[in-house]
Design a protein around this motif. Structure first.
Motif, PDB file in Angstrom:
ATOM      1  N   VAL A  88      13.458  35.766  -7.588  1.00 16.11           N
ATOM      2  CA  VAL A  88      13.308  36.834  -8.573  1.00 16.11           C
ATOM      3  C   VAL A  88      11.838  36.964  -8.916  1.00 16.11           C
ATOM      4  CG1 VAL A  88      14.025  37.720 -10.831  1.00 16.11           C
ATOM      5  CG2 VAL A  88      15.569  36.220  -9.548  1.00 16.11           C
ATOM      6  N   THR A 116       9.336  37.356 -13.700  1.00 12.39           N
ATOM      7  CA  THR A 116      10.228  36.516 -14.502  1.00 12.39           C
ATOM      8  C   THR A 116       9.617  36.056 -15.817  1.00 12.39           C
ATOM      9  OG1 THR A 116       9.481  34.550 -13.306  1.00 12.39           O
ATOM     10  CG2 THR A 116      11.445  35.679 -12.458  1.00 12.39           C
ATOM     11  N   GLY A 139      13.612  40.148 -15.889  1.00 10.91           N
ATOM     12  CA  GLY A 139      13.373  39.095 -14.913  1.00 10.91           C
ATOM     13  C   GLY A 139      13.714  37.717 -15.431  1.00 10.91           C
ATOM     14  N   LEU A 140      13.314  37.431 -16.661  1.00 13.42           N
ATOM     15  CA  LEU A 140      13.653  36.154 -17.275  1.00 13.42           C
ATOM     16  C   LEU A 140      15.156  36.035 -17.492  1.00 13.42           C
ATOM     17  CD1 LEU A 140      12.651  33.496 -18.596  1.00 13.42           C
ATOM     18  CD2 LEU A 140      12.463  34.765 -20.741  1.00 13.42           C
ATOM     19  N   THR A 146      16.898  35.304 -14.250  1.00 11.79           N
ATOM     20  CA  THR A 146      16.694  33.903 -13.891  1.00 11.79           C
ATOM     21  C   THR A 146      17.661  33.002 -14.641  1.00 11.79           C
ATOM     22  OG1 THR A 146      14.358  34.284 -13.403  1.00 11.79           O
ATOM     23  CG2 THR A 146      15.016  32.019 -13.885  1.00 11.79           C
ATOM     24  N   ALA A 178      11.529  31.534  -9.088  1.00 14.35           N
ATOM     25  CA  ALA A 178      11.144  32.489 -10.135  1.00 14.35           C
ATOM     26  C   ALA A 178       9.643  32.655 -10.170  1.00 14.35           C
ATOM     27  CB  ALA A 178      11.653  31.997 -11.491  1.00 14.35           C
ATOM     28  N   GLY A 215       6.259  34.603 -11.714  1.00 10.50           N
ATOM     29  CA  GLY A 215       5.727  35.391 -12.817  1.00 10.50           C
ATOM     30  C   GLY A 215       4.236  35.178 -12.968  1.00 10.50           C
ATOM     31  N   MET A 271      10.203  29.690 -19.825  1.00  9.02           N
ATOM     32  CA  MET A 271      10.404  29.130 -18.493  1.00  9.02           C
ATOM     33  C   MET A 271      10.376  27.604 -18.546  1.00  9.02           C
ATOM     34  SD  MET A 271      11.172  30.183 -15.488  1.00  9.02           S
ATOM     35  CE  MET A 271      10.756  31.925 -15.591  1.00  9.02           C
TER      36      MET A 271
END
Length: 241
Positions: A9, A12, A17-18, A21, A33, A35, A43
């Motif tokens: 993804v 994220t 996006g987060l 995940t 993930a 980002g 995260m």
């Protein structure tokens, strides 16, 4: 989403996006993930909860070098990916019409991330994808529809999403002969940070939008058609190009 799938993804850091995940991790998937935030408490929380199945890394999809490094990292940990979800995007200025002072450098950055980012990632990971689930999911937008265009500004974002749609068809044309396919989703009107600050005006929270997307992946992800499937994630309605 079935457990034990390996999913990459992008975008994220926050938002959809987060949320994607987190939902995928709770479903039992292994998630790569990417980002742009070097430090992200959310995260970090997920890393602590899912130390074996979350692989988080720095990723700027607008950078050739960053994407190459991300691709090498993922390929070093698996030779097969089930799904790539290209979610990373920039909104840019949405207020300036053709008579105004347009920021073309910003438009190019929006295009580089929101259109070419998905092509870069697909290119970097096409090997493991075709060894695995052969599915690319691109988060597009109704803003990219030419037949339903009504806005009088939004040049960068609208044009980038139109370009993403075209790029998706080109990838789909190439990989469908070997069982590959591309899905395009308009996630609906989502509460978002895309403008730089939190905008609470949307219909869906990022978590709700993520669940809608994952539901549609389960519904449509195995279909192979002449063109990519382009649908509205909340309703399942197929959208005009």
């Amino acid at each position: 989403m079935a457990e034990h799938r390996r999913v990459c993804v992008t975008g994220t850091d926050r938002g959809v996006g987060l949320a994607l995940t987190e939902s995928l991790l709770h479903a039992g998937c292994t998630v790569f993930a990417g980002g742009i935030s070097r430090e992200n408490p959310e995260m970090d929380r997920l890393k602590e909860a899912f130390p074996q199945t979350l692989h988080a890394f720095y990723l700027d999809v607008g950078s050739d070098e960053s994407v190459r490094e991300a691709g090498a990292l993922i390929r070093s940990r698996t030779d097969a990916l089930d799904v790539l979800i290209n979610n990373a995007a920039l909104l840019g200025d949405t207020s300036v019409p053709i008579e105004g002072e347009l920021d073309f450098d910003e438009m190019l950055r929006v295009y580089d991330v929101s259109a070419l980012g998905a092509i870069r990632m697909s290119n970097a990971l096409i090997g493991p994808l075709m060894n695995g689930g052969k599915l690319i999911v691109n988060i597009s937008s109704e803003a990219g529809s030419i037949t339903q265009s009504y806005r009088e500004a939004w040049f960068g974002y609208c044009m980038a999403k139109s370009a993403l749609n075209m790029g998706s068809t080109i990838i789909h044309n190439r990989i469908r002969r070997d069982g590959g396919r591309v899905l395009l989703f308009h996630p609906g009107w989502v509460k978002t940070y895309m403008s730089g600050t939190w905008n609470d005006a949307g219909t869906y929270t990022p978590q709700e939008a993520a669940e809608n997307i994952l539901r549609r992946i389960d519904e449509y992800g195995s279909e192979i058609r002449e063109q990519p499937i382009y649908i509205e994630a909340d309703t399942g309605r197929e959208l005009p190009w």
